[in-house]
Design an enzyme around this catalytic site. Structure first.
Site, PDB file in Angstrom:
ATOM      1  N   PHE A   1      34.719   7.564   4.024  1.00  0.00           N
ATOM      2  CA  PHE A   1      35.568   6.628   4.746  1.00  0.00           C
ATOM      3  C   PHE A   1      35.198   6.577   6.218  1.00  0.00           C
ATOM      4  O   PHE A   1      34.932   7.617   6.834  1.00  0.00           O
ATOM      5  CB  PHE A   1      37.039   7.072   4.688  1.00  0.00           C
ATOM      6  CG  PHE A   1      37.631   7.208   3.322  1.00  0.00           C
ATOM      7  CD1 PHE A   1      38.317   6.159   2.732  1.00  0.00           C
ATOM      8  CD2 PHE A   1      37.538   8.413   2.632  1.00  0.00           C
ATOM      9  CE1 PHE A   1      38.895   6.291   1.482  1.00  0.00           C
ATOM     10  CE2 PHE A   1      38.115   8.560   1.367  1.00  0.00           C
ATOM     11  CZ  PHE A   1      38.797   7.500   0.804  1.00  0.00           C
ATOM     12  N   ASP A   2      35.223   5.388   6.797  1.00  0.00           N
ATOM     13  CA  ASP A   2      35.299   5.257   8.246  1.00  0.00           C
ATOM     14  C   ASP A   2      36.728   5.606   8.649  1.00  0.00           C
ATOM     15  O   ASP A   2      37.636   5.659   7.806  1.00  0.00           O
ATOM     16  CB  ASP A   2      34.938   3.822   8.638  1.00  0.00           C
ATOM     17  CG  ASP A   2      35.076   3.564  10.134  1.00  0.00           C
ATOM     18  OD1 ASP A   2      34.784   4.477  10.928  1.00  0.00           O
ATOM     19  OD2 ASP A   2      35.495   2.451  10.491  1.00  0.00           O
ATOM     20  N   GLY A   3      36.954   5.812   9.957  1.00  0.00           N
ATOM     21  CA  GLY A   3      38.291   6.167  10.423  1.00  0.00           C
ATOM     22  C   GLY A   3      39.108   4.964  10.862  1.00  0.00           C
ATOM     23  O   GLY A   3      39.947   4.435  10.123  1.00  0.00           O
TER      24      GLY A   3
END
Length: 360
Positions: free
Chosen positions: A215-217
């Site tokens: 995941f990106d944040g």
């Protein structure tokens, strides 16, 4: 480089689940390189009964990302619905080849096999629902393809061109993957975690026994509140903002619930003494650095009661090379520049059209 929803042409510290840092990808779970510690899924002796939607972690997948239907799409565009249906009928015994979501779905099934061995009566399992806007006459070829590839998919929604949102809500969907950006935006608008999946020209080989999700944040797990500051005022103001709000958790983003669902299943393996052999591994791959902006990320996850297996703070460097090392089955990002970069390195990447950066 041209880009569409069918085909995409084209180091930081690691953090253990208890928040301590390491420089060698060490974690309370087994290192990703050590496949020998991951339990091999056994072949089911009978077809498993799907769990009730309210108990399952429901993954709704479009037929056009689960399978490669590019040729059929071209026939539809050139010959219309009548020619498309005729072609499908003439080829109903010919299975479609795997699409970009195929390995992800197989990994979900491998996790389910191990969960059933540990918890025979539990319905806390992944449940894959095939979503398609195809005409019902095309359904037989899809069913034959599912059987050919020995996929465990019992739920099948043919919307006939209508919006899938009603079906997604009825199935308590935890994640919706599609090649149609419009449908993804509609799902996100109704609070359903969703992403547009792209097909890289080459796909990196991934684990068959350990599900890896990256995941990106900002704009994915977290809201885009901080990203808005960065885009409006630049890096200095962003860092100043993060320092001032270091102890304030960020608001949740569209895929927070999916990470929660993964964490729930990870705890079931922990409960059976298989913490080191868990077949689910999660990654945070963020452009943030390890200063105040990174600290705020970790404090936010802690305030939510969530754990991430590895957190990689890249301080603005490209994500593609790190993702190539991780080899996730799926990667989510809200910015197309990172989706493109990941796909160029062979990662199956998904765009989450959420927040200021994706306003039309």
């Amino acid at each position: 480089m041209s880009l569409n929803s069918q085909t995409l042409t084209g180091s930081g510290q690691d953090w253990t689940r208890n928040g301590s840092s390491s420089s060698s990808s060490s974690s309370s779970r087994a290192p990703m390189e050590n496949e020998s510690m991951i339990l091999k899924p056994s072949t089911p002796t009978r077809k498993p009964i799907p769990p009730k939607p309210e108990n399952a972690i429901t993954i709704a997948v479009s037929s056009q990302v689960l399978f490669n239907m590019e040729k059929e799409q071209q026939i539809y565009e050139q010959q219309g619905m009548e020619g498309y249906i005729k072609y499908q009928g003439e080829h109903e015994t010919e299975p479609f080849s795997p699409g970009p979501a195929f390995s992800f779905v197989k990994a979900l099934e491998a996790v389910n096999t191990q969960l059933r061995e540990l918890y025979p009566d539990s319905e806390e399992l992944f449940d894959v629902v095939l979503m398609t806007n195809n005409h019902a006459d095309v359904g037989l070829r899809l069913i034959n393809t599912i059987s050919h590839h020995q996929l465990v998919i019992e739920r099948f929604c043919m919307t006939g061109g209508n919006s899938p949102v009603g079906d997604l809500m009825a199935y308590h969907t935890n994640l919706y993957l599609s090649s149609d950006p419009g449908k993804v935006r509609e799902a996100l608008g109704e609070g359903i975690a969703a992403a547009t999946m792209f097909t890289p020209e080459k796909m990196t080989e991934v684990s068959e026994t350990q599900l890896r999700v990256a995941f990106d944040g900002d704009g994915v797990l977290f809201s885009d509140e901080s990203e808005r500051v960065f885009k409006a005022h630049g890096l200095a103001k962003f860092l100043e903002h993060e320092k001032a709000h270091e102890n304030e958790p960020m608001n949740h983003g569209p895929l927070k619930g999916f990470l929660e669902a993964l964490g729930k299943l990870q705890k079931k393996f922990d409960g059976k003494g298989q913490r080191m052999d868990c077949p689910i591994r999660t990654y945070l791959v963020t452009a943030r650095g390890t200063g105040s902006s990174g600290i705020r990320v970790l404090k936010t996850l802690s305030s939510w009661g969530l754990e991430i297996d590895e957190a990689l703070f890249l301080a603005g460097t490209p994500k593609g090379p790190m993702l190539e090392k991780i080899r996730p089955h799926i990667f989510f990002d809200d910015q197309m520049i990172h989706v493109t970069g990941a796909a160029e390195m062979g990662t199956v990447a998904c765009h989450v059209p959420y927040g200021k950066a994706n306003e039309i």
